[in-house]
Design an enzyme around this catalytic site. Structure first.
Site: not given
Ligand SMILES: NC(=O)c1ccc[n+]([C@@H]2O[C@H](COP(=O)([O-])OP(=O)(O)OC[C@H]3O[C@@H](n4cnc5c(N)ncnc54)[C@H](O)[C@@H]3O)[C@@H](O)[C@H]2O)c1
Ligand SMILES: N[C@@H](CCO)C(=O)O
Ligand code: NA
Length: 442
Positions: A134, A210
């Site tokens: 995460e 990302k």
């Protein structure tokens, strides 16, 4: 330990790899919140060792836990390995080793996941270990778990946002105070936002990693960093920022992941995915325009859920450690109570489109001679390349003028050749700014 088998034997033993900005905060949270973590997990967490490169550096962590032998620490009797070293090697080898021997992994390493997630997930599946990450995207913001779990029943069509704190810190500083690029970059490094090599931030590599992770999760397709079109902010000039301001816009580095559906003449549809990272002008009224400093914000659009926005601190030691600890608790609970987190889901296997096939809108600002027929000459070049103009603004001065053009969606290739040809017209003195435009009606 075989998949799903509860660990009722005792504490969860954790190895920490790396003790820099994030690692130090992970140790602090593990120590400060030990009692709560025990209650939430159902077993105490014991940090058995911290692998570092420079053992003599001053750190606020127990010195007796430090070791320079990360491989031996991974091979020791631990349940869980937390990796906050960063980069590909030795992180890749260490985590593969951990997963192959059944140790679950929590990592903040987007560069590694965006290149090597396939082999990491394969190793996790083979041994029944967990792989959680995460913290790798948008720091503290819960984003990957919502994509992977909460939205698993929906069909995501678009993920767009600001996912790099360093570049957002620089761009919002340049916009707000006119501060220089280098001043703001130094400040971002001092505050612990920037990567060890800040070119990973300013050249868009970090955001591209990302974007690859987000696109993979959102579209159930394996997307790697090299599939993502990448432009950083090093070419964003004070003129671009000023041009944006003059038009009621601001400049942000955006990561955009899209599901593209094309309908053929016979009515059949074909789906693909596209992922890109580039600076873009967005209206100052857009919700992303108000995301400043190291904050991140990500819009997710899904068929049934509609639009959602995730907002919070995207970088920094403590915010990132929050996400690491959240994963650590999840993985530890799986160990204590049995079961496993979600595996990689790349079943859709959609083709990935290149940027050349993905049309976007552009803003072009030109210094031109202020005389009759200039606009017609410039417009003719746009028409010749099939780039349709949405709006034009001309401001005359004594002997020259500025011409601002916003296009309808055009391909990258068409726009580049248009700008090259326009720049060569004798009436055009300078191409002041060329930038993509997002966040407005097409
Ligand atoms: N800083 C942030 O805001 C942030 C946010 C999200 C994710 N991350 C990610 O977290 C990871 C760590 O980032 P950071 O900001 O803490 O970096 P950092 O450079 O502050 O810390 C990394 C540490 O790892 C150490 N290290 C290097 N090689 C090692 C080795 N072989 N064995 C043991 N230690 C070694 C370095 O000496 C350094 O102290 C990176 O993957 C980064 O992308 C950072
Ligand atoms: N260097 C990264 C850290 C958070 O992933 C950033 O500035 O966003
Ligand atoms: Na996150």
């Amino acid at each position: 330990m075989p998949e799903g088998k509860p660990n009722s034997a005792g504490p969860i033993r954790v190895a920490l790899l790396g003790c820099g900005t994030v690692g130090t905060e992970v140790v602090r949270l593990l120590t400060d919140q030990a009692a709560d973590l025990t209650a939430r997990i159902g077993a105490p967490v014991v940090l058995t060792g911290i692998a570092v490169r420079k053992p003599n550096k001053h750190r606020e962590v127990p010195a007796e836990l430090l070791t320079t032998d990360a491989a031996a620490l991974v091979a020791s009797d631990v349940d869980l390995v937390v990796e906050v070293i960063g980069g590909i090697e030795p992180a890749r080898t260490l985590l593969l080793e951990a997963l192959r021997s059944g140790k679950s992994v929590v990592t903040a390493n987007k560069a590694l996941l965006a290149e090597h997630s396939a082999e990491l997930f394969e190793a996790a599946d083979a041994s029944g270990a967990d792989l959680y990450f995460e913290a790798a995207v948008a720091g503290a913001i819960p984003l990957l778990r919502p994509l992977r779990e909460s939205l698993a029943g929906d069909r995501i069509t678009r993920v767009m946002g600001i996912v790099n704190g360093t570049t957002n810190f620089i761009l919002s500083g340049m916009d707000a105070t006119g501060a220089s690029y280098s001043e703001t970059l130094e400040e971002a490094s001092r505050l612990g936002y920037a990567e060890a090599d800040p070119t990973a931030d300013v050249d868009g590599f970090d955001a591209a990693s990302k974007a690859a992770i987000l696109a993979s999760l959102a579209f159930h397709t394996r997307v790697t960093a090299s599939d993502v079109h990448r432009e950083g902010i090093s070419a964003v000039s004070a003129s671009d920022i000023a041009a944006a301001k003059g038009l009621g816009r601001t400049v942000k580095l955006l990561a955009i992941c899209e599901r593209v559906t094309e309908t053929a003449e016979d009515g059949t549809t074909k789906e693909s995915v596209a992922a890109r990272v580039h600076p873009a002008m967005i209206p100052r009224s857009h919700p992303l325009a108000g995301v400043n400093g190291a904050f991140n914000a990500v819009f997710v659009e899904a068929d049934a859920a509609g639009e959602m926005m995730f907002y919070g601190q995207g970088a920094g030691g403590a915010p990132t450690a929050s996400a690491v600890l959240g994963d650590l608790v999840a993985v530890a609970r799986n160990r204590v109570h049995g079961g496993r987190g979600p595996r990689e889901s790349a079943y859709a296997g959609l083709p990935v489109r290149s940027i050349g096939q993905t049309p976007t809108r552009y803003h072009i600002s030109l210094d031109v001679a202020d005389r009759a027929g200039v606009l017609a000459q410039v417009a003719a070049v746009f028409a010749e390349h099939d780039v349709s103009i949405a709006a034009v603004r001309q401001e005359g001065r004594v002997d020259d003028a500025s011409l601002v053009i916003v296009t309808h969606a055009a391909s990258d290739a068409a726009l580049r050749s248009t700008v090259d040809k326009v720049g060569g017209l004798p009436v055009v003195r300078d191409v002041v700014s060329v930038m993509r435009v997002e966040g407005e009606e097409q």
